[in-house]
Scaffold this motif. Structure first.
Motif, short mmCIF file in Angstrom:
data_model
loop_
_atom_site.label_atom_id
_atom_site.label_comp_id
_atom_site.label_asym_id
_atom_site.label_seq_id
_atom_site.Cartn_x
_atom_site.Cartn_y
_atom_site.Cartn_z
N GLU A 345 -26.13 11.53 33.62
CA GLU A 345 -26.82 12.51 32.87
C GLU A 345 -26.60 12.83 31.60
O GLU A 345 -27.19 12.80 30.67
CB GLU A 345 -27.16 13.96 33.66
CG GLU A 345 -28.18 13.83 34.99
CD GLU A 345 -29.33 13.12 34.60
OE1 GLU A 345 -30.12 13.58 33.62
OE2 GLU A 345 -29.75 12.30 35.65
N ASN A 347 -24.78 10.63 29.81
CA ASN A 347 -24.79 9.35 29.11
C ASN A 347 -26.35 9.23 28.75
O ASN A 347 -26.78 8.65 27.56
CB ASN A 347 -24.51 8.37 29.87
CG ASN A 347 -22.88 8.07 29.99
OD1 ASN A 347 -22.27 8.59 29.15
ND2 ASN A 347 -22.36 7.28 31.02
N ARG A 348 -27.34 9.63 29.42
CA ARG A 348 -28.75 9.59 29.34
C ARG A 348 -29.22 10.30 28.17
O ARG A 348 -30.03 9.90 27.34
CB ARG A 348 -29.52 10.04 30.44
CG ARG A 348 -29.46 8.80 31.66
CD ARG A 348 -30.19 9.33 32.94
NE ARG A 348 -30.27 8.38 34.12
CZ ARG A 348 -30.43 8.57 35.14
NH1 ARG A 348 -30.48 9.89 35.76
NH2 ARG A 348 -30.38 7.74 36.26
N ARG A 349 -28.45 11.57 27.91
CA ARG A 349 -29.07 12.44 26.74
C ARG A 349 -28.15 12.26 25.64
O ARG A 349 -28.15 13.06 24.64
CB ARG A 349 -28.91 13.99 27.34
CG ARG A 349 -27.64 14.51 27.81
CD ARG A 349 -27.58 15.93 28.07
NE ARG A 349 -26.44 16.26 28.18
CZ ARG A 349 -25.86 16.69 29.42
NH1 ARG A 349 -26.26 16.28 30.54
NH2 ARG A 349 -24.65 17.10 29.60
N GLN A 354 -24.87 4.86 23.64
CA GLN A 354 -25.71 3.85 23.58
C GLN A 354 -25.89 2.92 22.64
O GLN A 354 -26.73 2.04 22.30
CB GLN A 354 -27.20 4.33 24.00
CG GLN A 354 -27.38 5.37 25.40
CD GLN A 354 -28.83 6.12 25.51
OE1 GLN A 354 -29.75 5.57 24.90
NE2 GLN A 354 -28.62 7.28 25.83
N GLU A 364 -24.94 3.79 38.36
CA GLU A 364 -26.11 4.23 39.10
C GLU A 364 -26.01 3.58 40.36
O GLU A 364 -26.16 4.17 41.38
CB GLU A 364 -27.42 3.60 38.38
CG GLU A 364 -27.58 4.67 36.89
CD GLU A 364 -28.55 4.10 36.04
OE1 GLU A 364 -28.59 2.62 36.34
OE2 GLU A 364 -29.02 4.55 35.15
#
Length: 498
Positions: A345, A347-349, A354, A364
Motif C-alpha cells: 500500500e 508503494n501504491r500511494r 514508481q 503481490e
C-alpha cells in the motif's frame, strides 16, 4: 595506473598517500600503517575525497558515516600503541544499504524505511566495528534487493536513484549489490559488503570487474540484514583482490585471518560450464581462460551440472513464500510499514517509488503465496535444496574436480527503466540454492566491459575456493581500471540476454 584522485580532472587535490588505491591490498596497507608511513586517517580522507569527487559520476554511495574520521583516529591510536585489533583495523569499508547500522539510515533503497535508523547494528557490522574497521558509509542497491518487480532495473532505488557502471556509464552495474560493486571498481573504499540470495554479490562483482565472494550459508550472520529468504540469503565480502576478500570474510565470520595462498594451478581439475547462451564473445573468453589454465598445468573438463531446469522451476515459488515470512518479521522491527501488505500500500500511494518502474508484482505474488508451514512448500524447498547440492556434488565427484568454473555475467547491458534488466544468468543458482560457496574473479573484457569467472565448490569449502581463486586471479591478471566512458557505439555485443 592512476594515482589517488586522478580520475577527475580539475578536482580538488587528493591526499598524497604515495600508493595506488586501485591496486593496494590490505596487507600492504597494514604494513605501511605498522611502519608509520601511512595512517588510517590519511587513508580514510583519501577515500572520502574520492567519494566526493568521483562518485557523482556513478552514484554508488548513499551516505557517508559522520563518525568515519573519528573511527580512523581511534585506529591510529591503536596502531601507535601496538594494539591492532586485526587485519581490518583502520581499513575503510562500505556497507550495502540493506545492512542495519544504528547510526546511519538502512533503507533497502525504499522510502518506506527512510525514517529513523534501526536500533542496533547488524551482527556483521558489530564484528567489523570490533575488528577496528572504519565504516565509511552505505551503498546504493537495487531496491529491496531486486525482489519487488517482474522487470526491475538493477542499481535503481527510490532512495538513491540509478547507480552506473564505472566502465561505461550508460551500462548497468547488475544487482542487487550494485553500489558496492561500482564503488569498488571506482576505488571509493578498500572493501565493501554485499548480500546475495542468488547472484547479487557475484554478478555486480563480475560486471564491475572486481572480486565478490558469496560464502557458504551460515558462515556470516544474517541478523539485522533486510531479508529475502533465510534459506539462501548471505552477506559476503567484495574487494578488488582475493586477499582482501578473504581477510574480510575472516572478520565477518569471526575466524582467524589467513591470507589465501596462490599455489598455482598445476594439478588442479576444473570443470568448465560454458553457458554459450551468454554470447559468442563470452564463450571465446571462456575458451581463452581454459587455455591459460591448461598452460598453467590444470586439467580442464567441460561439464553441464544437472537439474538446472528443475531448479529454475522451483526456486522462485519457494522464494515467494519465504519472502513473505521473512520480510514481515523484519518490518516488525522497524518504523514504517508493519508487514508486506502495508508495504504494498505504501508503494501504491508513493509516486517516488514508481519513477523508474511502477511494478511490485513479486510483492503481490508473495502476499498470496502458500505459507512456509504448507506441506507442498516444504516438499518444494526440500527438493530444491537437494537438487542444487546434488548438481554440484555429483558433477565434482564424477569428474574429480577442485571447482566448477563458469562465466559470471554477460557484458553489461544498457540501463533502461522501460525495458528492465537483461540479467537472466544461471551460473549463480546452484551454489546460491545449495548454500555452497562461490566467488567471482575478473576474467577479461568484451570490448570495454568486464566479464567475471565464477568458481564454485562444495559445502564449507570456502578456504580451498579462496586459495584457488587467488591462483586464478594471478594467472588471468585480468583487472584494469575503469575509464568512465559515457557510452559505447552500437555493436554486436548489445544483445538481449533476457
Amino acid at each position: 595506473m592512476f594515482m589517488t584522485g586522478q580520475y577527475v580532472r580539475g578536482a580538488e587535490a587528493a591526499p598524497a598517500l604515495g600508493i595506488d588505491l586501485d591496486t593496494a591490498t590490505i596487507p600492504q596497507l597494514q604494513e605501511r600503517m605498522a611502519e608509520g608511513s601511512l595512517t588510517s586517517s590519511e587513508l580514510t580522507a583519501a577515500y572520502l575525497h574520492r567519494i566526493r569527487t568521483v562518485d557523482p559520476r556513478i552514484n554508488s554511495v548513499l551516505h557517508t558515516n559522520p563518525e568515519a574520521v573519528a573511527e580512523a583516529e581511534a585506529s591510529d591510536a591503536r596502531h601507535r600503541a601496538g594494539q591492532v585489533l586485526g587485519p581490518l583495523d583502520g581499513i575503510p569499508v562500505l556497507l550495502k544499504d540493506n545492512v542495519n547500522t544504528r547510526d546511519m539510515p538502512t533503507t533497502a533503497g525504499s522510502l518506506a524505511l527512510a525514517g529513523a535508523p534501526p536500533d542496533t547494528d547488524a551482527e556483521l557490522v558489530t564484528r567489523l566495528r570490533d575488528g577496528g574497521a572504519v565504516i565509511l558509509g552505505k551503498t546504493n542497491l537495487s531496491e529491496w534487493a531486486n525482489f519487488r518487480a517482474e522487470t526491475p532495473t538493477s542499481g535503481w532505488s527510490a532512495v538513491g536513484g540509478q547507480t552506473r557502471n564505472p566502465y561505461v556509464l550508460d551500462r548497468n552495474p547488475c544487482g542487487s549489490s550494485a553500489g558496492s560493486g561500482a564503488a569498488l571498481a571506482a576505488s571509493l573504499a578498500q572493501v565493501a559488503i554485499g548480500t546475495e540470495t542468488d547472484g547479487s554479490i557475484v554478478c555486480p562483482a563480475g560486471i564491475n570487474g572486481v572480486v565478490g565472494h558469496k560464502p557458504s550459508l551460515g558462515l556470516v550472520s544474517g541478523a539485522g540484514v533486510v531479508p529475502i529468504s533465510v534459506e539462501q540469503d548471505t552477506a559476503g565480502p567484495m574487494a578488488r583482490n582475493v586477499v582482501d576478500a578473504a581477510l574480510t570474510l575472516a572478520v565477518l565470520q569471526g575466524s582467524e585471518p589467513v591470507v589465501p595462498r596462490a599455489d598455482g594451478l598445476a594439478g588442479k581439475r576444473i570443470g568448465l560450464w560454458r553457458l554459450p547462451d551468454l554470447g559468442p564473445e563470452v564463450d571465446a573468453l571462456m575458451s581463452s581462460t581454459a587455455a591459460k589454465f591448461r598452460a598453467a598445468g590444470a586439467e580442464v573438463v567441460e561439464v553441464v551440472p544437472p537439474y538446472q531446469d528443475r531448479l529454475g522451476e522451483l526456486e522462485f515459488p519457494a522464494l515467494l513464500s519465504e519472502f513473505h515470512r521473512d520480510i514481515d518479521a523484519y518490518l516488525a522491527t522497524r518504523g514504517g510499514p508493519r508487514d508486506l501488505a502495508e508495504l504494498i500500500e505504501f508503494n501504491r500511494r508513493t509516486p517516488e517509488e514508481q519513477t523508474c518502474f511502477a511494478g511490485q508484482e513479486l510483492f503481490e505474488q508473495a502476499l498470496t503465496a502458500p505459507p512456509t508451514t504448507d506441506p507442498d512448500y516444504r516438499a518444494m524447498r526440500a527438493e530444491l535444496t537437494d537438487l542444487a547440492k546434488r548438481s554440484i556434488d555429483e558433477t565434482m565427484a564424477e569428474h574429480r574436480l577442485d571447482a566448477i568454473a563458469s562465466p559470471t555475467n554477460p557484458p553489461a547491458w544498457t540501463t533502461d527503466c522501460a525495458r528492465g534488466d537483461d540479467d537472466v544468468i544461471p551460473s549463480s543458482t546452484p551454489a546460491a540454492v545449495a548454500g555452497y560457496p562461490s566467488i567471482s574473479v575478473p576474467a577479461g573484457f568484451v570490448g570495454e566491459l568486464p566479464v567475471g569467472l565464477l568458481l564454485m565448490a562444495g559445502h564449507r569449502q570456502d578456504p580451498e575456493l579462496l586459495s584457488l581463486a587467488a591462483s586464478v586471479e594471478r594467472e588471468l591478471d585480468a583487472w584494469r581500471a575503469p575509464k568512465f566512458l559515457p557510452s559505447l557505439p552500437p555493436s554486436p555485443e548489445d544483445r538481449d540476454f533476457g
